[in-house]
Scaffold this active site. Structure first.
Site, PDB file in Angstrom:
ATOM      1  N   SER A   1       0.824  -1.206   0.000  1.00 17.19           N
ATOM      2  CA  SER A   1       0.000   0.000   0.000  1.00 17.19           C
ATOM      3  C   SER A   1       0.858   1.256   0.000  1.00 17.19           C
ATOM      4  O   SER A   1       0.574   2.234  -0.713  1.00 17.19           O
ATOM      5  CB  SER A   1      -0.918   0.018   1.230  1.00 17.19           C
TER       6      SER A   1
ATOM      7  N   GLY B   1      -6.132  -3.425  -7.745  1.00 17.90           N
ATOM      8  CA  GLY B   1      -7.267  -2.565  -7.464  1.00 17.90           C
ATOM      9  C   GLY B   1      -6.839  -1.239  -6.856  1.00 17.90           C
ATOM     10  O   GLY B   1      -7.436  -0.188  -7.127  1.00 17.90           O
TER      11      GLY B   1
ATOM     12  N   ASP C   1      -7.334  -7.352   4.595  1.00 15.43           N
ATOM     13  CA  ASP C   1      -6.503  -8.143   3.691  1.00 15.43           C
ATOM     14  C   ASP C   1      -5.899  -9.372   4.369  1.00 15.43           C
ATOM     15  O   ASP C   1      -5.440 -10.292   3.689  1.00 15.43           O
ATOM     16  CB  ASP C   1      -5.375  -7.282   3.107  1.00 15.43           C
TER      17      ASP C   1
END
Length: 448
Positions: free
Chosen positions: A27, A99, A320
């Site tokens: 991330s 995504g 996640d």
């Protein structure tokens, strides 16, 4: 089928011992490239994750005229072009399986002066995009999807975005980040209010680049038209990757593992909180800051786990990591209940159904719910179908987190576990097999 038929075969038993460092946080790696590209001046990044997802983001900005050197052993150098310095690509930008790349770039590119199309692989092209395109349209973006609300996303030049005050209907760091990035290009103030806490890497990193972000409780705001200044960034090890080893060492007798330099952002530590609530033996050592993010070495040892009702407020903090937590639940005494996790249905796969199918295949009693799962602790069997050694492999549906979760299940299995369609592990965790083997998992990969 080439890479799509890459398989893991994991032998039963063993323990996890030693020390390791998992790759950089995915991330944060995404965001480091995005913000460095639109900053003014140079940014040097260390610890960058060299997986396919983060590389998709990097390649997209190269296509838009940003000079990027590396990655070289996690080191990346970016020459920023400023908020208005990006150029049109001569072809659609391919986000692969990511995504995060698609949703965040939709926001960042919504206010550009050139058209752009965002495409992805078959899996990404099935994932819902209206959650970002609708609020972006409310800001004035000209953004299109397929009739089903999926990629490709087409963005046309706009006369200007307008800041909005957006209460998110569902907690999502990707939606929040997309709107904040669009807000950089908007007139006035953009504010997002969360129904539950989500990862705040975008806000932290904007601050690291010198951009003013205002936070109060569940509300975050910024004003458009500012500037970002290049800086040095150190990316911590990814807690989502560490999660598989946290679970593996928790369930395997005589395990004692040290995970070095892991990011422990308060919006990401759900996996630690949940495992501790189940009785996990997890210590945070040498707490420190790296690039504005809290970091620690994590020591995890085998523990006798018990089933729990997973607190709903921990779900967004572990979204996640829930596939790995399902493996821990299957090894725990009693029942574990998860609710409030409907987001799992629209990840790289339907992670509720795919994990349930795999757990059932290994002899674990599960019940799927629309927004979660009920898991009864038990004993993992094997994927071996008969005495000939033939394997009926666990199906991952190309989902990297499913593959790595079931690899750890072998530590407590009665026989070998075969897992198919594992090539996408490279999207988040390049080198997973070698690193897992180095601390005791008996894992092999082969083309079937």
């Amino acid at each position: 089928m080439g890479q799509l038929d890459l398989r893991y075969l994991v032998e039963p038993g063993g323990r996890l011992r030693g020390r390791l460092r998992v790759p950089g946080d995915k991330s944060i790696s995404h965001r480091s490239i995005m913000l460095a590209a639109i900053a003014e001046g140079e940014t040097r990044i260390s610890g960058f994750l060299e997986g396919a997802d983060a590389l998709a983001t990097l390649h997209a900005f190269r296509r838009m005229g940003v000079r990027i050197e590396g990655p070289d052993q996690g080191q990346v150098w970016v020459r920023g072009v400023g908020l208005r310095g990006l150029r049109a690509s001569d072809r659609p930008l391919d986000m692969g399986n990511s995504g995060t790349s698609m949703r965040l770039l939709a926001g960042l590119l919504a206010g550009q002066s050139f058209p752009v199309t965002l495409v992805g692989d078959d899996s990404l092209s099935k994932r819902p995009m209206r959650r970002v395109t609708e609020p972006l349209s409310a800001m004035g973006a000209r953004i299109g999807t397929t009739p089903a609300g999926t990629a490709p996303l087409t963005l046309e030049p706009t006369t200007g975005l307008q800041g909005i005050d957006y209460p998110m209907p569902v907690a999502s760091a990707q939606v929040k980040s997309s709107l904040l990035l669009a807000g950089l290009y908007a007139t006035g103030e953009t504010c997002v209010t969360e129904p539950a806490p989500t990862r705040d890497h975008t806000e932290r990193m904007l601050t690291a680049f010198g951009y003013s972000v205002r936070r109060r409780a569940a509300r975050v705001c910024l004003t458009g038209g500012g500037r970002l200044t290049g800086c040095r960034l150190s990316i911590p090890a990814d807690i989502s990757s560490a999660a598989f080893f946290l679970v593996g060492a928790s369930i395997a007798p005589d395990s004692d593992l040290l995970l070095e330099g892991v990011g422990i952002n308060p919006t990401r530590v759900g996996v630690i909180n949940i495992l501790r609530a189940m009785g996990g033996d997890i210590e945070l050592l040498e707490r420190r800051l790296a690039g504005g993010e809290p970091v620690a070495d994590i020591r995890v040892r085998h523990a006798r786990l018990r089933g729990i009702r997973i607190p709903v407020d921990q779900v967004p903090l572990a979204i996640d990591e829930l596939p790995a937590i399902f493996i821990a639940a299957a090894c725990a005494e009693g029942e574990t209940l998860l609710t409030g996790a409907e987001e799992l249905r629209v990840k790289e796969s339907d992670r509720i159904q795919v994990m349930a199918d795999g757990l059932t295949r290994l002899g674990i009693a599960v019940e799927t719910l629309p927004d979660g799962m009920r898991i009864q602790g038990g004993t993992f069997g094997s994927t071996e179908a008969d005495t000939t050694g033939r394997h009926e492999a666990i199906e991952t549906h190309g989902d990297h987190r499913i593959a790595m979760s079931f690899a750890m299940a072998a530590l407590r299995a009665q026989g070998p576990i075969a897992i198919r369609d594992c090539a996408n592990v490279r999207t988040s965790f390049p080198g997973f097999v070698d690193l897992a083997a180095s601390v005791g998992l008996d894992i092999h990969e082969h083309q079937a």
